[in-house]
Design a protein around this motif. Structure first.
Motif, PDB file in Angstrom:
ATOM      1  N   TYR A   1      25.760   7.948 -15.461  1.00  0.00           N
ATOM      2  CA  TYR A   1      25.406   6.899 -14.493  1.00  0.00           C
ATOM      3  C   TYR A   1      26.125   5.596 -14.833  1.00  0.00           C
ATOM      4  N   ASP A   2      26.413   4.797 -13.786  1.00  0.00           N
ATOM      5  CA  ASP A   2      26.922   3.445 -13.994  1.00  0.00           C
ATOM      6  C   ASP A   2      25.749   2.472 -13.880  1.00  0.00           C
ATOM      7  N   SER A   3      25.831   1.380 -14.573  1.00  0.00           N
ATOM      8  CA  SER A   3      24.723   0.429 -14.592  1.00  0.00           C
ATOM      9  C   SER A   3      25.260  -0.983 -14.476  1.00  0.00           C
ATOM     10  N   ILE A   4      24.802  -1.707 -13.440  1.00  0.00           N
ATOM     11  CA  ILE A   4      25.182  -3.108 -13.296  1.00  0.00           C
ATOM     12  C   ILE A   4      24.032  -4.029 -13.679  1.00  0.00           C
ATOM     13  N   MET A   5      22.857  -3.428 -13.917  1.00  0.00           N
ATOM     14  CA  MET A   5      21.692  -4.233 -14.286  1.00  0.00           C
ATOM     15  C   MET A   5      20.688  -3.370 -15.038  1.00  0.00           C
ATOM     16  N   SER A   6      20.237  -3.869 -16.171  1.00  0.00           N
ATOM     17  CA  SER A   6      19.193  -3.175 -16.930  1.00  0.00           C
ATOM     18  C   SER A   6      17.846  -3.811 -16.609  1.00  0.00           C
ATOM     19  N   LEU A   7      16.878  -2.983 -16.269  1.00  0.00           N
ATOM     20  CA  LEU A   7      15.551  -3.478 -15.914  1.00  0.00           C
ATOM     21  C   LEU A   7      14.675  -3.581 -17.164  1.00  0.00           C
ATOM     22  N   PRO A   8      13.770  -4.563 -17.190  1.00  0.00           N
ATOM     23  CA  PRO A   8      12.878  -4.708 -18.352  1.00  0.00           C
ATOM     24  C   PRO A   8      11.745  -3.687 -18.368  1.00  0.00           C
TER      25      PRO A   8
ATOM     26  N   MET B   1      16.036   9.663   3.709  1.00  0.00           N
ATOM     27  CA  MET B   1      17.043  10.344   2.896  1.00  0.00           C
ATOM     28  C   MET B   1      17.784   9.395   1.955  1.00  0.00           C
ATOM     29  N   PRO B   2      18.258   8.236   2.435  1.00  0.00           N
ATOM     30  CA  PRO B   2      18.923   7.314   1.494  1.00  0.00           C
ATOM     31  C   PRO B   2      18.014   6.870   0.355  1.00  0.00           C
ATOM     32  N   ILE B   3      16.730   6.670   0.647  1.00  0.00           N
ATOM     33  CA  ILE B   3      15.800   6.256  -0.407  1.00  0.00           C
ATOM     34  C   ILE B   3      15.633   7.383  -1.428  1.00  0.00           C
ATOM     35  N   MET B   4      15.495   8.600  -0.919  1.00  0.00           N
ATOM     36  CA  MET B   4      15.373   9.744  -1.829  1.00  0.00           C
ATOM     37  C   MET B   4      16.630   9.890  -2.692  1.00  0.00           C
ATOM     38  N   MET B   5      17.796   9.762  -2.061  1.00  0.00           N
ATOM     39  CA  MET B   5      19.042   9.883  -2.802  1.00  0.00           C
ATOM     40  C   MET B   5      19.190   8.757  -3.817  1.00  0.00           C
ATOM     41  N   LEU B   6      18.679   7.586  -3.479  1.00  0.00           N
ATOM     42  CA  LEU B   6      18.732   6.438  -4.390  1.00  0.00           C
ATOM     43  C   LEU B   6      17.981   6.751  -5.675  1.00  0.00           C
ATOM     44  N   PHE B   7      16.827   7.361  -5.549  1.00  0.00           N
ATOM     45  CA  PHE B   7      16.037   7.722  -6.729  1.00  0.00           C
ATOM     46  C   PHE B   7      16.669   8.896  -7.477  1.00  0.00           C
ATOM     47  N   PHE B   8      17.149   9.861  -6.733  1.00  0.00           N
ATOM     48  CA  PHE B   8      17.648  11.083  -7.359  1.00  0.00           C
ATOM     49  C   PHE B   8      18.964  10.855  -8.095  1.00  0.00           C
ATOM     50  N   PHE B   9      19.853  10.038  -7.524  1.00  0.00           N
ATOM     51  CA  PHE B   9      21.200   9.884  -8.068  1.00  0.00           C
ATOM     52  C   PHE B   9      21.327   8.713  -9.043  1.00  0.00           C
ATOM     53  N   ASN B  10      20.294   7.908  -9.214  1.00  0.00           N
ATOM     54  CA  ASN B  10      20.422   6.714 -10.040  1.00  0.00           C
ATOM     55  C   ASN B  10      20.813   7.027 -11.485  1.00  0.00           C
ATOM     56  N   SER B  11      20.353   8.167 -12.001  1.00  0.00           N
ATOM     57  CA  SER B  11      20.686   8.556 -13.374  1.00  0.00           C
ATOM     58  C   SER B  11      21.624   9.754 -13.401  1.00  0.00           C
ATOM     59  N   TYR B  12      22.294   9.987 -12.266  1.00  0.00           N
ATOM     60  CA  TYR B  12      23.196  11.136 -12.161  1.00  0.00           C
ATOM     61  C   TYR B  12      24.632  10.673 -12.369  1.00  0.00           C
TER      62      TYR B  12
END
Length: 634
Positions: free
Chosen positions: A492-499, A554-565
Motif C-alpha cells: 500500500y501507498d500512504s500519504i497520511m498516517s492516522l493516530p 461500490m467505491p466506498i467498499m473498494m476504498l476499504f478493501f484496497f486501502n491496505s492492498y
C-alpha cells in the motif's frame, strides 16, 4: 596319556575357548562397563577424600574437589549419552560451529550440529526496512533425519555433531562445488553424510543423503527414515496481515497437480500418497524441498500454524519419509530451492513450482499466463519505471479491448434511442406486467435491438479485470519499486498516517486507492447515463435505484478493501477507469451518431418482420407469460 585322553583334553580346551568367545562382552558393553567402573572409582575416591580421618595424611584442596566433581560429572554425562544415543554417543558430544558459503545469489550458513543449513540470506533482496532478507534463521527452523537403531535408540540428526573439513568460502561462476557433513557412529566405518552440491548462479542446490554400512545400525524393521522440516517464516514486508493471507504450504503428489493448505486456515493435512515436493511459500519467497525419487507417505503430513502474538508470519512444517533398502551403501537425492516467487524462474525448473504464484484459477490464470505476463515482461525489457510499465500495459489492454467497448457503447446508445418508446409502453401497460413485457420485446424485435448485447462484451472483459486483481499483488517485480509518492508498488501507498486504526480500513490513507474510488464514481455516472438506466422504461426505476446504490456503495467498499492492498493494483484500476471514460466520451462525440442510429432503428421497424422467433425471444416470452400467470393467480 593315550590317544583318547589327548582328544578329550583338546575337546575340553576347544569348548572352553568357544564358551569364552561366546560369553565375551561386546565393545559397547565393555565401554559401558568402563564408564560404570570409572564412575565407581571416582565415587570411591571422593568418599575417601571426604571421610578420611584427620590422623591420615590425605591432602584435601579446593582444586582436587573441583577436579573430582568435573570427572564425576563427565562420567555421568557419558553414561547418559550412551543411554540416549547408543552407537552415536561419541557424536552427541561436541561444540557447535558454523560455516558460511556465499554465492552469487545467497549466503548460506551451515551448522555442524545436524549438518544442516540453519540460515539463508538472499543477496539481491532486502526487507521492507532495508535490512538483509533472511528466509529463515537457526532459532526459527528445524531440519533433521529421524530413525531407530538396532539397539532401539530414537535418533534425531540435529542433536548430533557432524564432521566437515570445509571452511568459510565465497564462490562465483557456474561450476558446482560441494559441502559435505558426515555423522560417524562410535565405529567410524559406519556413517551418514549430508552432501550439498551448490551452483553459485542458481537458487536451487542439490542435497544427497549418503549412508555407509548403516544397514548394520538402522533398525531393519523400518523401511524409511523420517525427514522433519519446519520454518517459522519471518516477516519481510510492510503488512504482516497481507503476508499471512498469502503464506502457506504447497505440496505435490506424484503424477498430480500441486495442492495447498488454505492461506486463511490453520490446518494439518495428512499426506496419503508419494510426494514429489513440498514448498513453504511466503508472499514473495519460497523454501522448497524436491525429491528426485518421490518421498514415501509413511507418517507424512504438512501443517500451518499462526500465532497472532508472534512476529513470525506463520509456522509451516512437514514430515516425509525417505525410502531405504538396508543396503551397505545407499543414496537418496533431493533438491532445495531458496528463492523468489518469480513466474519464469519457477517455470524453468519444469516441476510445477510456478503454481506457487496465485494467478487465479481457470480462465483467470490463463489470461495472466498467456496475455498479462508476456505483455508485462515485454515492457519490462525496456528498463522503464514500473509505474510507466503499468500505464503502457493498461493502454495496450484497453486498445485491445476497444472493439468490445465499442459494441457495448453501441448497444447502450440503441437502448437510449428507444427510451421514449419504452417509457410509453410502460405507461400504457402499467397495470399489466405481462403485456408490458411482451410489447417491449416486440419493440426490440422490430427495431433489431438485443437488450443483452451490451452485457456480453462486459462479461468478456471480466476475466481480464479479475486476472489483474491476481497479477499485481503476486508480482515480485513490483516489490519495493517506487512510483510518484508510492515507495512500494507491491504494497500500500500512504500519504497520511492516522493516530488510530479504523476497522477494515487501517491506520493510513492510500492516495491511489482514493483516486481509484473517485474515478469509479465518475465512471459509473457516465456509464449509467449512456445506458439510459436512469430514464424510465421497463424495470427502469429499479435499475436506476440499483445503479445509484452501486455508484456510491461500490467505491466506498473498494476504498476499504484496497486501502491496505497493492498500490500497483489501485493505480492500474484508476488508470483503467480514466481511459474507459475517455473512450466512452470519444465514442459518443466522434464515432457514434445517435441521430443515424435512430434513423436506422426506424427503418428496421418499417421492414416486414420475420415470424421466426429466436430461442432467446421464445424464452423471454415464456418467462413473461409465467410472471403474468403468477400475478393473476395472486
Amino acid at each position: 596319556m593315550d590317544r583318547n585322553s589327548f582328544i578329550g583334553l583338546v575337546l575340553i580346551g576347544a569348548i572352553l575357548i568357544a564358551y569364552s568367545i561366546y560369553t565375551a562382552p561386546t565393545q559397547e558393553e565393555i565401554d559401558e562397563q568402563r564408564q560404570v567402573d570409572s564412575l565407581a572409582m571416582v565415587e570411591n575416591k571422593l568418599e575417601e577424600v571426604i571421610t578420611a580421618p584427620p590422623s591420615e595424611s590425605v591432602e584435601v584442596t579446593a582444586d582436587s574437589l573441583v577436579e573430582t566433581n568435573n570427572v564425576l560429572g563427565d562420567s555421568i554425562a557419558d553414561i547418559q549419552r550412551n543411554s540416549l544415543f547408543g552407537e552415536f554417543s561419541v557424536a552427541s558430544k561436541g561444540e557447535e560451529s558454523f560455516l558460511t558459503v556465499e554465492t552469487d545469489k545467497m549466503i548460506l550458513t551451515f551448522s555442524n550440529k545436524g549438518g544442516r543449513i540453519v540460515s539463508v540470506n538472499l543477496k539481491d533482496y532486502r526487507r521492507h526496512d532495508s535490512t538483509p532478507l533472511i528466509l529463515f534463521d537457526q532459532e526459527g527452523s528445524t531440519f533433521n533425519l529421524n530413525f531407530f537403531t538396532n539397539s532401539n535408540k530414537n535418533i534425531f540428526s540435529d542433536e548430533l555433531f557432524f564432521e566437515t573439513s570445509e571452511r568459510d568460502m565465497n564462490v562465483t561462476g557456474k561450476d558446482d562445488f560441494r559441502v559435505s557433513y558426515t555423522l560417524f557412529t562410535n565405529d567410524r566405518a559406519k556413517s551418514l553424510t549430508m552432501e550439498y552440491n551448490i551452483n553459485p548462479s542458481d537458487f536451487m542446490l542439490k542435497l544427497n543423503v549418503l549412508s555407509e554400512n548403516m544397514d548394520q545400525v538402522i533398525d531393519t524393521r523400518g523401511d524409511e527414515i523420517q525427514l522433519n522440516w519446519a520454518v517459522n517464516a519471518p516477516s519481510q514486508e510492510k503488512s504482516i496481515e497481507s503476508q499471512r493471507q498469502t503464506s502457506t504450504v504447497y505440496y505435490k503428489y506424484s503424477g498430480e497437480s500441486p495442492e495447498y493448505i488454505s492461506e486463511t486456515s490453520e490446518e494439518r493435512e495428512d499426506l496419503v500418497a508419494s510426494i514429489d515436493w513440498i514448498a513453504f511459500k511466503q508472499q514473495y519467497f519460497t523454501s522448497a524441498l524436491i525429491a528426485d525419487v518421490p518421498f514415501d507417505n509413511f507418517s507424512a503430513f504438512v501443517e500451518t500454524q499462526k500465532d497472532e502474538e508472534s512476529d513470525y508470519v506463520k509456522t509451516m512444517s512437514a514430515s516425509v519419509a525417505i525410502p531405504i533398502e538396508h543396503r551397505k551403501s545407499e543414496l537418496f537425492a533431493m533438491q532445495l530451492y531458496f528463492g523468489p516467487n518469480h513466474f519464469q524462474t519457477l517455470e524453468d525448473y519444469e516441476i510445477g513450482l510456478e503454481s506457487l504464484i496465485p494467478l487465479g484459477w481457470g480462465i483467470f490464470g490463463w489470461v495472466n499466463e498467456w496475455l498479462v505476463i508476456p505483455i508485462f515482461n515485454f515492457l519490462d525489457g525496456f528498463d522503464l519505471n514500473y509505474g510507466i510499465i503499468i500505464l503502457l500495459m493498461t493502454i495496450f489492454i484497453k486498445l485491445l479491448l476497444f472493439p468490445i467497448t465499442y459494441k457495448t457503447y453501441l448497444s447502450s446508445a440503441k437502448m437510449k434511442v428507444l427510451k421514449p418508446e419504452i417509457s410509453e409502453i410502460g405507461e400504457k401497460h402499467k397495470d399489466d406486467a405481462m403485456k408490458k413485457q411482451q410489447a417491449t420485446m416486440a419493440l426490440y424485435k422490430k427495431a433489431g435491438v438485443n437488450p443483452l448485447a451490451g452485457c456480453v462484451p462486459m462479461l468478456i472483459q471480466m476475466p481480464i479485470l479479475f486476472a489483474m486483481f491476481r497479477f499485481f499483488p503476486a508480482s515480485i517485480e513490483l516489490r519495493q519499486q517506487s512510483f510518484l509518492w508510492a515507495d512500494d508498488l507491491s504494497s500500500y501507498d500512504s500519504i497520511m498516517s492516522l493516530p488510530f486504526d479504523i476497522p477494515f480500513y487501517g491506520d493510513h490513507v492510500s492516495l491511489f486507492t482514493l483516486l481509484m474510488a473517485i474515478s469509479m464514481v465518475f465512471y459509473t455516472r457516465i456509464n449509467s447515463g449512456q445506458m439510459g438506466m436512469d430514464t424510465g422504461g421497463a424495470g427502469s426505476e429499479m435499475m436506476a435505484t440499483q445503479m445509484k446504490i452501486m455508484m456510491y456503495l461500490m467505491p466506498i467498499m473498494m476504498l476499504f478493501f484496497f486501502n491496505s492492498y497493492s498500490s500497483g493494483l489501485s493505480y492500474y484500476y484508476f488508470i483503467a477507469n480514466v481511459i474507459s471514460m475517455g473512450q466512452m466520451l470519444a465514442i459518443k462525440n466522434w464515432i457514434i451518431d445517435e441521430d443515424k442510429i435512430h434513423a436506422q432503428i426506424q427503418m428496421n421497424k418499417a421492414k416486414p418482420q420475420s415470424q421466426k422467433k429466436s430461442r432467446f425471444q421464445k424464452r423471454l416470452e415464456e418467462m413473461a407469460k409465467q410472471r403474468g400467470y403468477q400475478s393473476k393467480k395472486k
